[in-house]
Design a protein around this motif. Sequence first.
Motif, PDB file in Angstrom:
ATOM      1  N   ASP A  26     -31.493 -24.205 -12.550  1.00  0.00           N
ATOM      2  CA  ASP A  26     -32.018 -24.535 -11.227  1.00  0.00           C
ATOM      3  C   ASP A  26     -32.876 -23.423 -10.627  1.00  0.00           C
ATOM      4  O   ASP A  26     -33.866 -23.692  -9.964  1.00  0.00           O
ATOM      5  N   HIS A  27     -32.521 -22.172 -10.863  1.00  0.00           N
ATOM      6  CA  HIS A  27     -33.303 -21.056 -10.317  1.00  0.00           C
ATOM      7  C   HIS A  27     -33.717 -20.051 -11.392  1.00  0.00           C
ATOM      8  O   HIS A  27     -34.167 -18.955 -11.076  1.00  0.00           O
ATOM      9  N   GLU A  28     -33.519 -20.408 -12.642  1.00  0.00           N
ATOM     10  CA  GLU A  28     -33.923 -19.595 -13.798  1.00  0.00           C
ATOM     11  C   GLU A  28     -33.391 -18.167 -13.756  1.00  0.00           C
ATOM     12  O   GLU A  28     -34.129 -17.196 -13.660  1.00  0.00           O
ATOM     13  N   TRP A  29     -32.055 -18.055 -13.839  1.00  0.00           N
ATOM     14  CA  TRP A  29     -31.432 -16.747 -13.913  1.00  0.00           C
ATOM     15  C   TRP A  29     -30.220 -16.806 -14.830  1.00  0.00           C
ATOM     16  O   TRP A  29     -29.664 -17.857 -15.091  1.00  0.00           O
ATOM     17  N   TRP A  30     -29.860 -15.663 -15.360  1.00  0.00           N
ATOM     18  CA  TRP A  30     -28.735 -15.519 -16.279  1.00  0.00           C
ATOM     19  C   TRP A  30     -27.528 -14.976 -15.536  1.00  0.00           C
ATOM     20  O   TRP A  30     -27.669 -14.172 -14.612  1.00  0.00           O
ATOM     21  N   GLU A  31     -26.336 -15.366 -15.977  1.00  0.00           N
ATOM     22  CA  GLU A  31     -25.105 -14.789 -15.442  1.00  0.00           C
ATOM     23  C   GLU A  31     -24.083 -14.633 -16.563  1.00  0.00           C
ATOM     24  O   GLU A  31     -24.075 -15.399 -17.525  1.00  0.00           O
ATOM     25  N   PHE A  32     -23.256 -13.606 -16.413  1.00  0.00           N
ATOM     26  CA  PHE A  32     -22.138 -13.413 -17.318  1.00  0.00           C
ATOM     27  C   PHE A  32     -21.105 -12.548 -16.612  1.00  0.00           C
ATOM     28  O   PHE A  32     -21.418 -11.862 -15.632  1.00  0.00           O
ATOM     29  N   THR A  33     -19.865 -12.617 -17.078  1.00  0.00           N
ATOM     30  CA  THR A  33     -18.797 -11.806 -16.518  1.00  0.00           C
ATOM     31  C   THR A  33     -18.318 -10.855 -17.603  1.00  0.00           C
ATOM     32  O   THR A  33     -18.062 -11.264 -18.736  1.00  0.00           O
ATOM     33  N   TYR A  34     -18.239  -9.594 -17.238  1.00  0.00           N
ATOM     34  CA  TYR A  34     -17.768  -8.563 -18.168  1.00  0.00           C
ATOM     35  C   TYR A  34     -16.710  -7.738 -17.446  1.00  0.00           C
ATOM     36  O   TYR A  34     -16.962  -7.225 -16.356  1.00  0.00           O
ATOM     37  N   ARG A  35     -15.527  -7.674 -18.051  1.00  0.00           N
ATOM     38  CA  ARG A  35     -14.394  -6.936 -17.486  1.00  0.00           C
ATOM     39  C   ARG A  35     -14.159  -7.291 -16.016  1.00  0.00           C
ATOM     40  O   ARG A  35     -13.920  -6.435 -15.184  1.00  0.00           O
ATOM     41  N   GLY A  36     -14.269  -8.585 -15.703  1.00  0.00           N
ATOM     42  CA  GLY A  36     -13.955  -9.077 -14.372  1.00  0.00           C
ATOM     43  C   GLY A  36     -15.063  -8.961 -13.345  1.00  0.00           C
ATOM     44  O   GLY A  36     -14.887  -9.362 -12.198  1.00  0.00           O
TER      45      GLY A  36
END
Length: 134
Positions: A26-36
């Motif tokens: 929807d807004h062309e961005w990446w996300e991820f969670t690392y160590r909380g």
Amino acid sequence: MGIFSKTPKPNPKISFEGVEFTFQRDHEWWEFTYRGTEFCSFEPVLTLPTKTQLDSILSTLESLMPELRKRLEKGLSEWSDSKLDDGETYSVDVKEFTRDGTFSVSWSGGASWGDMGVEYTIKDRAILDESWGD
């Protein structure tokens, strides 16, 4: 769902070494969670820091957290009834990190905050910039 409606496509995901990366279409961005901690990059191409670099970012955040919280509290006191520890969340933007070693931490979403948020730019274990807005 109407006759001509399409089911939305799921967001693309990549899983690598136990970390799941999601591209938000929807807004062309990446996300991820690392160590909380939630990380993001608002670029169509994610240039991922190494795990050692991610650990360094988290270590920097941990050491700066008392100063960041102090600044948050001061800034919120200037915005009427807004308060700290009101359900807000933060995320770390790493789009510039592999290029110049800077990253930003953005806080938003507190129940009393409305649309307000704040972003801190950090490099070499120091807060370089603070930007409030709504």
